[in-house]
Structure formats: structure tokens, C-alpha cells
Design a protein around this motif. Structure first.
Motif, PDB file in Angstrom:
ATOM      1  N   CYS A   1       0.846  -1.201   0.000  1.00  0.00           N
ATOM      2  CA  CYS A   1       0.000   0.000   0.000  1.00  0.00           C
ATOM      3  C   CYS A   1       0.878   1.245   0.000  1.00  0.00           C
ATOM      4  O   CYS A   1       1.865   1.321   0.721  1.00  0.00           O
ATOM      5  CB  CYS A   1      -0.896   0.037   1.238  1.00  0.00           C
ATOM      6  SG  CYS A   1      -2.046  -1.344   1.301  1.00  0.00           S
TER       7      CYS A   1
ATOM      8  N   TYR B   1       0.489   5.768  -0.388  1.00  0.00           N
ATOM      9  CA  TYR B   1      -0.481   6.854  -0.478  1.00  0.00           C
ATOM     10  C   TYR B   1       0.252   8.172  -0.686  1.00  0.00           C
ATOM     11  O   TYR B   1       1.418   8.329  -0.359  1.00  0.00           O
ATOM     12  CB  TYR B   1      -1.357   6.917   0.772  1.00  0.00           C
ATOM     13  CG  TYR B   1      -0.689   7.540   1.972  1.00  0.00           C
ATOM     14  CD1 TYR B   1      -0.846   8.892   2.239  1.00  0.00           C
ATOM     15  CD2 TYR B   1       0.094   6.774   2.842  1.00  0.00           C
ATOM     16  CE1 TYR B   1      -0.238   9.483   3.327  1.00  0.00           C
ATOM     17  CE2 TYR B   1       0.715   7.349   3.934  1.00  0.00           C
ATOM     18  CZ  TYR B   1       0.536   8.704   4.176  1.00  0.00           C
ATOM     19  OH  TYR B   1       1.148   9.300   5.248  1.00  0.00           O
TER      20      TYR B   1
ATOM     21  N   TRP C   1      -0.916  12.683  -1.081  1.00  0.00           N
ATOM     22  CA  TRP C   1      -2.042  13.599  -0.932  1.00  0.00           C
ATOM     23  C   TRP C   1      -1.791  14.900  -1.674  1.00  0.00           C
ATOM     24  O   TRP C   1      -0.663  15.293  -1.909  1.00  0.00           O
ATOM     25  CB  TRP C   1      -2.363  13.869   0.529  1.00  0.00           C
ATOM     26  CG  TRP C   1      -1.249  14.413   1.373  1.00  0.00           C
ATOM     27  CD1 TRP C   1      -0.372  13.715   2.118  1.00  0.00           C
ATOM     28  CD2 TRP C   1      -0.921  15.805   1.573  1.00  0.00           C
ATOM     29  NE1 TRP C   1       0.497  14.545   2.761  1.00  0.00           N
ATOM     30  CE2 TRP C   1       0.174  15.852   2.464  1.00  0.00           C
ATOM     31  CE3 TRP C   1      -1.449  17.008   1.091  1.00  0.00           C
ATOM     32  CZ2 TRP C   1       0.760  17.031   2.883  1.00  0.00           C
ATOM     33  CZ3 TRP C   1      -0.860  18.192   1.507  1.00  0.00           C
ATOM     34  CH2 TRP C   1       0.232  18.196   2.399  1.00  0.00           C
TER      35      TRP C   1
ATOM     36  N   PHE D   1      -6.638  12.486  -0.891  1.00  0.00           N
ATOM     37  CA  PHE D   1      -5.679  11.396  -0.700  1.00  0.00           C
ATOM     38  C   PHE D   1      -5.812  10.389  -1.833  1.00  0.00           C
ATOM     39  O   PHE D   1      -6.924  10.056  -2.259  1.00  0.00           O
ATOM     40  CB  PHE D   1      -5.932  10.677   0.637  1.00  0.00           C
ATOM     41  CG  PHE D   1      -5.514  11.481   1.823  1.00  0.00           C
ATOM     42  CD1 PHE D   1      -4.225  11.356   2.339  1.00  0.00           C
ATOM     43  CD2 PHE D   1      -6.380  12.377   2.426  1.00  0.00           C
ATOM     44  CE1 PHE D   1      -3.829  12.104   3.433  1.00  0.00           C
ATOM     45  CE2 PHE D   1      -5.993  13.129   3.514  1.00  0.00           C
ATOM     46  CZ  PHE D   1      -4.702  12.983   4.025  1.00  0.00           C
ATOM     47  N   ARG D   2      -4.669   9.904  -2.298  1.00  0.00           N
ATOM     48  CA  ARG D   2      -4.668   8.847  -3.298  1.00  0.00           C
ATOM     49  C   ARG D   2      -3.997   7.621  -2.676  1.00  0.00           C
ATOM     50  O   ARG D   2      -2.850   7.680  -2.241  1.00  0.00           O
ATOM     51  CB  ARG D   2      -3.888   9.291  -4.536  1.00  0.00           C
ATOM     52  CG  ARG D   2      -3.736   8.168  -5.552  1.00  0.00           C
ATOM     53  CD  ARG D   2      -3.009   8.630  -6.788  1.00  0.00           C
ATOM     54  NE  ARG D   2      -2.629   7.506  -7.611  1.00  0.00           N
ATOM     55  CZ  ARG D   2      -2.420   7.576  -8.912  1.00  0.00           C
ATOM     56  NH1 ARG D   2      -2.590   8.728  -9.532  1.00  0.00           N
ATOM     57  NH2 ARG D   2      -2.058   6.520  -9.592  1.00  0.00           N
ATOM     58  N   VAL D   3      -4.742   6.529  -2.609  1.00  0.00           N
ATOM     59  CA  VAL D   3      -4.226   5.289  -2.039  1.00  0.00           C
ATOM     60  C   VAL D   3      -4.031   4.283  -3.166  1.00  0.00           C
ATOM     61  O   VAL D   3      -4.946   4.043  -3.951  1.00  0.00           O
ATOM     62  CB  VAL D   3      -5.184   4.711  -0.971  1.00  0.00           C
ATOM     63  CG1 VAL D   3      -4.629   3.420  -0.394  1.00  0.00           C
ATOM     64  CG2 VAL D   3      -5.417   5.732   0.141  1.00  0.00           C
TER      65      VAL D   3
END
Length: 824
Positions: free
Chosen positions: A88, A90, A92, A123-125
Motif C-alpha cells: 500500500c 499513499y 495527498w 488522498f490517493r491510495v
């Protein structure tokens, strides 16, 4: 976790987007009767790496004993399933700002935008497929067929336990967890609490998979008003007598555009005007910075509260450490009861991920069979011999086996409050009883009253000026009486002055009352060993029949690296290697010590090429062995390495051992000694309990089956008598053996090396060469504490040039003490 055998994930593209790639290009067409040339890859060119050796067999000597251990049997019913590992990431964005990784500091532009109200963040995950881990790998690991997959699978199971504890609101520290339960906490001073928790980790053993569960302790800050902690930590009565650093932090208010103005406002005024909170007592005290270094956020002390389960990671002082040991010790039966209750409370049977794997954990301690080895016979003076009983012996009505003679010595008294003349008379009397002839000292040098509050370096300097002005020549040794407190700051400068400038052996005492005979006997053990004597020997040490050691010239090395206290990231680590000398003895040692970059665990100076010369540790030790052992080179080199984890075994085998071999070759290209390499671990969580007694296991208890590694050569040894708490065994891993000891021979050698420690009259928990390496590193580490950092950095190259970070080097010991057991 997925129990199906679906391989759909393997069709995904490398970037984990889920879109299948185009068909691969067709294979190249090879003309008939032509065999493709195999290209030599870089991997193929690499030398064969050593791996930990397999177990050649089991020991059989000793009286059998039935034991329980804190390993709980694990059954895995579903070995067809898989774990899927995803990565994962992320980032932002803030309004029109560009994406910013969460780990980076915002730019100045970002900061201004952050000040504007009502601006949302986006936010981009990103989740991407990383690996597929088969549960079948666990079965392979239990058969000794370990692979990267098996380690990953065990790691997943350990992560499941961590998540299980996290959902219960626990503090997590690696594989240990701590509940928010005041009954588990004990104060150790300064508003610091020792918080009792539990370690849980899955292990593969000869008996299958097991859960190793143990009681453990971490330090936390007592929850409540922050001011209470500050007052207690400083040992004062109120916040106004705290030794604050002098500064007045200020916050800048903002105008209507959200931009900073140059007008300053105190934190007091800000809280009064903006928050309508008047400070009751902390208006003139420093604030607490709860922000980042580049973006400070200041809060008044009285509005700050410490929440529960906040770790305290700084080093404890002597009194806190003592209190922690006192309050955290548990007798074997109590520890078993606590563990049984903890396993019940943990309720792992309800953990959905474990259940879906078909994993069940037994609530019963695993039964193992141990063996109790007989203590080795010891030789005293005047031909006396004895067998230690329960890992102990004494010198009542006995003399040292090789006593020294002391005719030139002096006493330096740094304000110890005892009758010094009586102490000297008692020391001479007891020395005579042990065979050590001690002449009256030249003089007792008392520290002048005017220097008692001076800095440590000045106090030592002034004492030496006094001694030098009156002594006719260099003494054999100086007895140093420190002020009545532990960890006295005079100790480091005093040792450094004696050992590096004058080559004088010194013995320090810190008597809190008039020393009794037992105290002085213990000091004489150290003095005799430092001056070249021996207190006791193994009876077989000078006998040609002593297994392989006395048949073939053998050197024994003990290796350890000492790191600075928590939070001391700039303090160099200290590597120490001790070596046996005067073969066939295995009771006499000398040390070689070097600094290296902070927190570096692999020893860097085993070989140190300086043109055509080698200035490394190993050469220094080998040359001494040759000189002290009748000009013989060792044919066997036995290495005990302390302080490394299982993940570092391959580095010890392929980096450190390579350096030692290289040092031998640099001395003589045609010399091919045989090596034996063992790692000793004390920092583990396996404990043993007697089935028929509430007492600790007897000294000499050894276990090499059932809960040991399914394939590798390891064993647990409790060489010492556990007098308090629960005995912690030492876990020995035999990584490499060219000498081909039988299991019994090797286990008896390790056991015997727990009885040659000259500082005490008890078997110790780990072999003496490792203890000596630890002592040598610790003693020379006190030299660094008072070094002038500006001087050391400039005189050793600083960090101006590119390349390795420069580390301040330790001063060289004088030749006449370098070969002594100065560390004893």
C-alpha cells in the motif's frame, strides 16, 4: 488469506494494475544440432556462501531430567491455502498543490495553503499485488526445509497475533504486547513504570510448529498531568525548581489572508485571547513543542496530559534498573501461572484469520527431556581439587592456583568514607590466606578537599600529580577508592589515564561501608587475574587428554559489539574480541578493542589493511597467541560470537569469518587452521521448568531436542544456578564446524567454559570469553564518554571528505597492560 488454489493473481501485470499483458514474444528459433552457450551470470560467478550447518547428532551425556517449556504446540489443518501480500502506498494533494508523499515536508507554498481554512485534502491510495505465500511453506519449514516463503509465512502468522493484540487496545513492541492494566505496572522511579506484557511468536521446531509465549517488560511513562512527570523525572518539588533550558518560544498570529505577520505574541497571551484559557502557574515556564522540528507547535505545560501506554525509550539510571530487576523477577511457578492465564485471556481460538488457516494452539506447556551435565573438576592452589556443588564453590581454607606477588602498590582515595588503613590491613591479611603476598603499600594518597567538586578529568589529573611527585617508580597496581556511589564519573578518566598513559593495572572499589572479608576476597579475585595470576583452573586444562583442545594448539575467541544507550545515535559502537593465550590454557585471555560506526553490528576491524601491513584485531590476537604459546600457530580456531540475531547468521558466516580467514592468510599464505563458529543468544524467550519441583532447573541442564531447530545444530544450556527469578538459558547455535566435534564433546566444552570466569566462584550463564569481551568493550567505552568531540573529530579526519563516516578511535593501551586481563 485464500484457501483456494486459484492462480489468477499470477496473470496480473508486473505493475499490479490488474490488466493482463499482451502475449509474450515467440521463442527464438535455434538451428538444429546447435547447443546454446550458457551465459555466465554474475550470480554464478559468486563464491558458494556458507549456511548454518545441519545437526550431526544429539548429545547423550548427563542425568536425564523431565522439563516443561513455554512453547505451546500449534496444529495447522489447512496447508493448501495461500496468503496474498499487497503493498500500500499513499500520497495527498492540497487544493491545487501537486501530489506530496506523506513522508515529505510540505514546501513553503504548501505551508501557506495549509493555513487557509476550509481547504480539503485529497488522498490517493495505491494498492498493488506483491506476493503469494503458500501455507505449505510452513510444513516445509517444520521439516527443516526453510525458504524465503517459509519465513514469510511465519511472519504473516506473527502479524496476525500483532493485529489481534492491537484490536484489544494493546501497546505493541515488535512481537510483544502490553495491556492498559494498572495492575501490570510497577514504579521504578522518576514517574517511569515497568509495564508487564507478553511476547508471542511462532517457531518451527523438531516437534513441529509451536507458539513461544513469555512474560516481558517494557518501560512506559506514568499517565497523568505532564507536570507531574517533569517534577518526578528531575527529582524536584515543583516546576519552578526544574532545570529548564532557557528560552521563550512564541507563536505568530495570522492576518485575514491566512498569512503570517511579523507581530509576535506570547503563548500565554495567545491562549488567553484566542482560547479564553488563563494559565494558572505555567505562564513563566517553557512550553511543550508538540509539532515537528520545522513547524513547531507550542502548548502550555499545564494543559498537557500524558495518555496511558506511552513508551519511555531513554536509558534507565542505575537505581531505576535495580528497581526494575527487583520488581519484574518471577519464580518459575509464578511465571508458569501467569503464562497459562495470559494464553487463556488472549483467546487465540477466536481469531478469524487463524481459524481460517485451520490453526489451533494447545494450552499445555510442551514436555521436553533435558540432561544435567556434571560440573567439571577445578584445581586450586597447593594441589587441592574440588567439584563445584550447585554451580558454586569458594576459597574457604584454599589458595589461588597461581597467586601473584604484590610488592609495589599504592592507594588513591577519592573521598571514600571508610577506614582506609583497616581496609589495607584486611586486604593484606586475606591476600596471605589466598597465597597472594602483599607488601604494605607505598602510601595512601588522599584527594584534596578543594578538588572534590571539580570536573572528573581535573580530579584524576590532580591525583596523578600527587602520586607522581611522591612515588619512586611505576607501581604494579593502584587500588582506587571511589566516592560511595555506583557508576562514578571518575571511573572512565581514571582507567584511561592508568591503562593508556602509564600502563598501570588498577582496581576500583566503591565501598559504602567498611568492606567485609567476602567483599575483599572478590576484589582479590580480580586483582590476581589482572596481575597475571589465576584463581582456579579446570583440572584437565594442563592434561594432554583434554579432548581436542590440549592435543592440538587451539585459540578460543569471544566476540561482542557494544552499542550506546538508547537515544545516543552519535556514540560509536565498540567491538571487542578476546583470545585465549598460553595454550593449552583456556582460562587466560587478553582483549583487542576498536570503535566503529554507531549501531553497526558486524565487526569491521577484524582485518585492517594498511599498505602491506594488517592492523586488524585478529592479527594482534594471533601474534600474542604465538608468542605466549611456545611459538605455535593455532591449528584450531574456536569462535564464540555474541549479540547477533538469526537474520544475521549469514553475515557472521560469510563476512566476519571471511575476515578472520583473510587475517590468517595475510600472516601465512600456507597456513590452513580449522574453524568452529558458535553464536550465543541470551535475548530470546524460551524458558524451562521442572515438572517435579518449583525450583529453577539445576545448573548444567542442556536441551538439544524437541523444541530446537528442525535441521540446524543448536542447543540450550543453563550452566548457572538461577538464584532469583526464572533461569534464562543461553541458546547456542553451532554455525560452522571443520574440527568435527561430537555433540557431547562440544557441549561439554561449552559447559566447561562457563566455569573459567576468574571474577567469580560460580558457573556463569554464558561462556567466559563472551563475558570478557563484553567487559572489555564496556570498560573502554567509558574512555569515550569524556572525549572532547571537537578534538576527536578533527584529529581523525572529521566528516568533510566523501566516503566512510569517521569514527573517533580509542587510545592505545600501553604494552605492559595490553596482554593482561585488565578488564577482569
Amino acid at each position: 488469506m485464500d484457501s483456494s488454489t486459484d492462480n489468477g493473481a499470477e496473470l496480473e501485470s508486473a505493475n499490479g494494475s490488474g490488466v493482463t499483458d499482451a502475449l509474450p514474444p515467440p521463442p527464438p528459433v535455434i538451428p538444429p544440432n546447435v547447443e546454446p552457450v550458457r551465459v555466465k551470470t554474475e550470480v554464478a560467478e559468486k563464491k558458494n556462501l556458507r549456511v548454518p550447518m545441519a545437526r550431526p547428532g544429539f548429545g547423550s551425556k548427563g542425568q536425564k531430567i523431565q522439563l516443561l517449556t513455554n512453547h505451546f504446540k500449534v496444529n495447522v489443518a489447512n496447508l493448501q491455502g495461500h496468503f496474498y501480500h499487497y503493498s500500500c502506498d499513499y500520497s495527498w494533494t492540497n487544493g491545487n498543490a501537486s501530489p506530496n508523499n506523506g513522508n515529505d515536508e510540505p514546501s513553503d507554498g504548501d505551508r501557506k495553503r495549509l493555513r487557509r481554512p476550509n481547504r480539503s485534502k485529497s488522498f490517493r491510495v495505491e494498492i498493488s499485488y506483491a506476493a503469494k505465500i503458500p501455507l505449505q511453506a510452513l510444513a516445509n519449514a517444520m521439516r527443516g526445509q526453510e525458504s524465503e516463503n517459509s519465513q514469510e509465512a511465519i511472519r504473516v502468522l506473527d502479524i496476525i497475533l500483532r493485529q489481534h493484540a492491537a484490536r484489544q487496545g494493546c501497546l505493541l513492541v515488535r512481537q510483544s504486547f502490553f495491556h492498559n492494566d494498572p495492575s501490570n505496572c510497577e514504579p521504578v522511579g522518576g514517574n517511569i513504570l515497568g509495564c508487564r506484557g507478553f511476547h508471542s511468536s511462532f517457531r518451527t521446531t523438531q516437534g513441529g510448529m509451536s507458539l513461544n509465549m513469555d512474560v516481558t517488560t517494557t518501560m512506559i511513562i506514568k499517565p497523568g498531568p505532564l507536570v507531574d512527570f517533569v517534577i518526578a523525572n528531575q527529582g524536584v518539588n515543583d516546576p519552578f525548581t526544574v532545570d529548564w533550558f532557557e528560552y521563550r518560544p512564541r507563536n505568530a498570529p495570522k492576518n485575514e489572508n491566512g498569512e503570517s505577520e511579523t507581530v509576535e505574541i506570547s503563548v500565554y497571551d495567545y491562549f488567553l485571547r484566542e482560547r479564553n484559557l488563563e494559565l494558572q502557574y505555567s505562564a513563566d515556564l517553557p512550553c511543550i513543542n508538540v509539532g515537528k522540528p520545522k513547524r513547531p507547535t507550542y502548548m502550555p505545560l499545564e494543559h498537557c496530559t500524558l495518555i496511558p501506554l506511552q513508551r519511555y525509550t531513554k536509558a534507565l539510571n542505575t537505581f531505576q534498573r535495580s528497581a526494575l530487576v527487583e520488581k519484574s523477577r518471577q519464580k518459575p511457578q509464578e511465571r508458569m501461572n501467569v503464562l497459562s492465564k495470559a494464553l487463556k485471556v488472549s483467546n487465540y481460538d477466536t481469531e478469524p484469520l487463524l481459524r481460517s488457516c485451520g490453526i489451533s494452539i494447545s494450552s499445555n506447556f510442551t514436555q521436553v527431556e533435558g540432561r544435567v551435565l556434571q560440573a567439571p573438576k577445578l584445581k586450586m592452589g597447593c594441589g587441592d581439587e574440588l567439584f563445584p556443588r550447585n554451580g558454586r564453590w569458594n576459597f574457604n581454607n584454599k589458595q589461588f592456583v597461581e597467586p601473584t606477588k604484590i610488592d609495589k602498590w599504592a592507594v588513591a582515595n577519592f573521598s571514600a568514607r571508610c577506614n582506609v588503613r583497616q581496609l589495607v590491613d584486611d586486604l593484606m591479611r586475606i591476600g596471605g590466606m589466598k597465597g597472594v603476598e602483599i607488601a604494605p603499600p607505598f602510601d595512601v594518597f588522599e584527594e584534596g578537599h578543594q578538588f572534590r567538586r571539580a570536573p572528573p578529568l581535573i580530579r584524576v589529573e590532580k591525583m596523578f600529580e600527587e602520586i607522581q611527585s611522591k612515588l619512586p617508580g611505576a607501581p604494579q597496581f593502584i587500588l582506587c577508592l571511589l566516592p560511595e556511589r555506583k557508576n562514578c564519573d571518575i571511573y572512565g578518566p581514571w582507567k584511561k589515564k592508568n591503562l593508556t598513559e602509564y600502563g598501570i593495572v588498577t582496581q576500583c572499589m566503591a565501598p559504602v561501608r567498611q568492606p567485609n572479608d567476602q567483599y575483599l576476597t572478590n576484589c582479590l579475585l580480580k586483582i590476581n587475574a589482572k596481575l597475571g595470576g589465576l584463581n582456579s583452573l579446570l583440572s584437565v586444562e594442563r592434561t594432554p587428554a583434554f579432548t581436542v583442545i590440549s592435543k592440538v594448539p587451539t585459540i578460543i575467541l569471544g566476540m561482542d559489539v557494544s552499542h550506546g544507550s538508547p537515544g545516543q545515535s552519535d556514540v560509536p559502537s565498540i567491538a571487542a574480541v578476546v583470545s585465549s593465550r598460553q595454550w593449552p590454557l583456556i582460562s587466560k585471555y587478553r582483549a583487542s578493542v576498536r570503535t566503529q560506526p554507531s549501531k553497526a553490528e558486524m565487526i569491521e576491524s577484524l582485518v585492517k589493511k594498511n599498505g602491506t601491513e594488517d592492523d586488524g584485531i585478529i592479527k594482534e590476537l594471533l601474534v600474542d597467541f604465538y608468542a605466549s604459546s611456545g611459538k605455535r600457530k593455532p591449528e584450531h580456531i574456536i569462535i564464540f560470537r555474541d549479540g547477533v540475531s538469526e537474520s544475521q547468521f549469514n553475515q557472521v558466516l560469510n563476512i566476519e569469518l571471511d575476515q578472520i580467514i583473510e587475517a590468517c592468510k595475510l600472516l601465512d599464505e600456507n597456513w590452513n587452521p580449522k574453524f568452529l563458529l558458535l553464536v550465543a543468544q541470551k535475548n530470546h524467550h524460551t524458558k524451562f521448568f521442572q515438572t517435579s519441583s518449583p525450583d529453577n532447573v539445576p545448573p548444567g541442564t542442556i536441551i538439544d531436542s524437541k523444541i530446537c531447530h528442525p535441521k540446524n545444530n543448536d542447543f540450550y544450556l543453563c550452566a548457572h544456578a538461577g538464584m532469583i527469578g526464572t533461569t534464562r538459558p543461553t541458546h547456542y547455535h553451532v554455525l560452522y564446524d571443520e574440527i568435527h566435534f561430537s555433540p557431547d564433546e562440544l557441549q561439554e566444552l561449552v559447559h566447561s567454559l562457563s566455569y573459567v570466569y576468574q571474577r567469580s566462584t560460580t558457573a556463569i550463564s554464558v561462556v567466559a570469553p563472551i563475558c570478557y569481551a563484553h567487559l572489555a568493550a564496556a570498560q573502554l567505552g567509558t574512555f569515550m564518554k569524556f572525549e572532547d568531540q571537537s578534538e576527536t573529530s578533527s584529529s581523525h579526519g572529521g566528516v568533510t571528505a566523501p566516503g566512510p563516516v569517521s569514527v573517533a578511535q580509542l587510545p592505545k593501551l600501553k604494552d605492559n597492560v595490553a596482554n593482561s586481563m585488565f578488564f577482569c
